[in-house]
Motif scaffolding. Structure first.
Motif, PDB file in Angstrom:
ATOM      1  N   GLY A 107       0.831  -1.204   0.000  1.00  0.00           N
ATOM      2  CA  GLY A 107       0.000   0.000   0.000  1.00  0.00           C
ATOM      3  C   GLY A 107       0.861   1.248   0.000  1.00  0.00           C
ATOM      4  N   ASP A 108       1.928   1.230   0.785  1.00  0.00           N
ATOM      5  CA  ASP A 108       2.839   2.376   0.863  1.00  0.00           C
ATOM      6  C   ASP A 108       3.577   2.568  -0.467  1.00  0.00           C
ATOM      7  N   ALA A 109       3.965   1.462  -1.099  1.00  0.00           N
ATOM      8  CA  ALA A 109       4.663   1.548  -2.400  1.00  0.00           C
ATOM      9  C   ALA A 109       3.758   2.245  -3.423  1.00  0.00           C
ATOM     10  N   ILE A 110       2.485   1.881  -3.436  1.00  0.00           N
ATOM     11  CA  ILE A 110       1.549   2.499  -4.384  1.00  0.00           C
ATOM     12  C   ILE A 110       1.389   3.994  -4.047  1.00  0.00           C
ATOM     13  N   LEU A 111       1.294   4.279  -2.762  1.00  0.00           N
ATOM     14  CA  LEU A 111       1.101   5.672  -2.320  1.00  0.00           C
ATOM     15  C   LEU A 111       2.224   6.605  -2.810  1.00  0.00           C
ATOM     16  N   GLN A 112       3.438   6.060  -2.926  1.00  0.00           N
ATOM     17  CA  GLN A 112       4.582   6.878  -3.376  1.00  0.00           C
ATOM     18  C   GLN A 112       4.361   7.448  -4.785  1.00  0.00           C
ATOM     19  N   CYS A 113       3.400   6.870  -5.528  1.00  0.00           N
ATOM     20  CA  CYS A 113       3.199   7.270  -6.938  1.00  0.00           C
ATOM     21  C   CYS A 113       2.112   8.315  -7.104  1.00  0.00           C
ATOM     22  N   LYS A 114       1.542   8.784  -5.993  1.00  0.00           N
ATOM     23  CA  LYS A 114       0.389   9.701  -6.073  1.00  0.00           C
ATOM     24  C   LYS A 114       0.646  10.860  -7.048  1.00  0.00           C
ATOM     25  N   LYS A 115       1.797  11.520  -6.904  1.00  0.00           N
ATOM     26  CA  LYS A 115       2.073  12.705  -7.731  1.00  0.00           C
ATOM     27  C   LYS A 115       2.165  12.352  -9.214  1.00  0.00           C
ATOM     28  N   ILE A 209      -8.006   6.057  -4.412  1.00  0.00           N
ATOM     29  CA  ILE A 209      -7.333   5.096  -3.535  1.00  0.00           C
ATOM     30  C   ILE A 209      -6.157   5.762  -2.802  1.00  0.00           C
ATOM     31  N   PHE A 210      -5.555   6.782  -3.412  1.00  0.00           N
ATOM     32  CA  PHE A 210      -4.409   7.439  -2.763  1.00  0.00           C
ATOM     33  C   PHE A 210      -4.831   8.138  -1.460  1.00  0.00           C
ATOM     34  N   ASP A 211      -6.006   8.803  -1.500  1.00  0.00           N
ATOM     35  CA  ASP A 211      -6.480   9.475  -0.283  1.00  0.00           C
ATOM     36  C   ASP A 211      -6.762   8.427   0.795  1.00  0.00           C
ATOM     37  N   ILE A 212      -7.309   7.295   0.380  1.00  0.00           N
ATOM     38  CA  ILE A 212      -7.609   6.236   1.352  1.00  0.00           C
ATOM     39  C   ILE A 212      -6.299   5.675   1.920  1.00  0.00           C
ATOM     40  N   LEU A 213      -5.311   5.473   1.039  1.00  0.00           N
ATOM     41  CA  LEU A 213      -4.026   4.915   1.500  1.00  0.00           C
ATOM     42  C   LEU A 213      -3.358   5.838   2.520  1.00  0.00           C
ATOM     43  N   GLU A 214      -3.533   7.140   2.328  1.00  0.00           N
ATOM     44  CA  GLU A 214      -2.927   8.089   3.276  1.00  0.00           C
ATOM     45  C   GLU A 214      -3.479   7.897   4.686  1.00  0.00           C
ATOM     46  N   LEU A 215      -4.712   7.380   4.769  1.00  0.00           N
ATOM     47  CA  LEU A 215      -5.349   7.201   6.079  1.00  0.00           C
ATOM     48  C   LEU A 215      -5.274   5.751   6.578  1.00  0.00           C
TER      49      LEU A 215
END
Ligand code: G1P
Length: 284
Positions: A107-115, A209-215
């Protein structure tokens, strides 16, 4: 909305291949003679994706070198097939590298790609899940996403003994090979597994999904689990499952890698007979 980006996370530590993975990224270990990262990018190209975002950790730069065009090799036609495939892929797709500084989970790996994703839905391919066959599974899933406007994950029925090592869904079939998912759990205890349908590493996900991953708090194994974040989408835009028919190999394990290599050798006529006679040697 067009889906043109795919995230390919490879930052995992590759502990099942230690000590090899001290010096070689797991995604570079070859299935017969082609690394799993090559298959993953090829599947993305087949799905008309135009950008691949590879999430890696320090020391995995061999992957970047692998995808550079190289004209310096003088090889015969047969051996140049994979090199030509790399140039073809480079023409079709751009590759971006993102670093995951600390291994905090998928989940964290995916979150790194938000930008890099920029407000559009996107695909995820886990190279450990090698899927071989005529169709690109991520391409099929992209079609379903565009039709149904619902997140979609790949599913496979697996032996019960494997369930504690995978994400597992609660789901009912709504059309041939398409499931409506009503629950999901990451690496359940056997008595908590809601079915024998496991999540396999192909996803089409909305930007939300990125906003959800942040939480999302760390889950099982103290990692930020993608499955936990996707579960929040069930009541929102809905989550579908696609049970693919192609052959699947878990090349994140030595035995899965060996089976995939044998499968690939059997597709090459001059190797097939040799493998068959070699295997007959082991008959009881
Ligand atoms: C990941 C996912 C899991 C999925 C699996 C498929 O787990 O978290 O839901 O079933 O990939 O390979 P990992 O292999 O990173 O433990």
């Amino acid at each position: 909305m067009a889906i043109t980006k795919v995230i390919i996370p490879v930052a995992g530590l590759g502990t099942r291949f230690l000590p090899v993975t001290k010096s070689i990224p797991k995604a570079m270990i070859p299935v017969l003679n082609i690394p799993s990262i090559h298959y993953a990018v090829k599947e993305a190209v087949k799905a008309d994706m135009t950008e691949v975002i590879i999430v890696m950790s320090k020391g995995q730069e061999g992957i970047v070198q692998y995808f550079e065009n190289s004209n310096e090799f003088k090889v015969n036609k047969k051996d140049s097939k994979t090199l030509n495939e790399i140039s073809y892929m480079n023409d079709k797709i751009s590759i971006h590298i993102i670093y995951q500084q600390i291994p905090k989970g998928l989940g964290d790996a995916i979150l790194q790609c938000k930008k890099n994703v920029n407000k559009t839905p996107f695909g995820v391919i886990l190279p450990d899940d090698l899927i071989l066959g005529k169709n690109s599974v991520i391409s099929e899933m992209k079609k379903i996403y565009l039709q149904k406007k619902s997140s979609i994950i790949a599913l496979k029925k697996v032996p019960r003994s494997q369930l504690p090592y995978l994400g597992v869904v609660d789901a009912y079939e709504i059309a041939k090979n398409i499931y409506q998912i009503s629950g999901m759990i990451e690496k359940p205890r056997l008595n908590n597994a809601p079915s024998d349908l496991a999540i396999i590493g192909r996803y089409i996900l909305p930007y939300d999904i990125f906003d959800i991953l942040e939480l999302t708090k760390p889950g099982i194994n103290n990692e930020i689990q993608l499955t936990d974040a996707i579960r929040s989408l069930i009541g929102e835009i809905g989550v579908l499952g696609y049970q693919f028919a192609e052959s699947h190999f878990d090349v994140g394990t030595p035995i899965g890698l060996l089976k995939a290599s044998i499968h690939e050798s059997m597709q090459i006529p001059e190797f097939a007979n040799e493998i068959k006679s070699f295997m007959s040697f082991f008959k009881d």
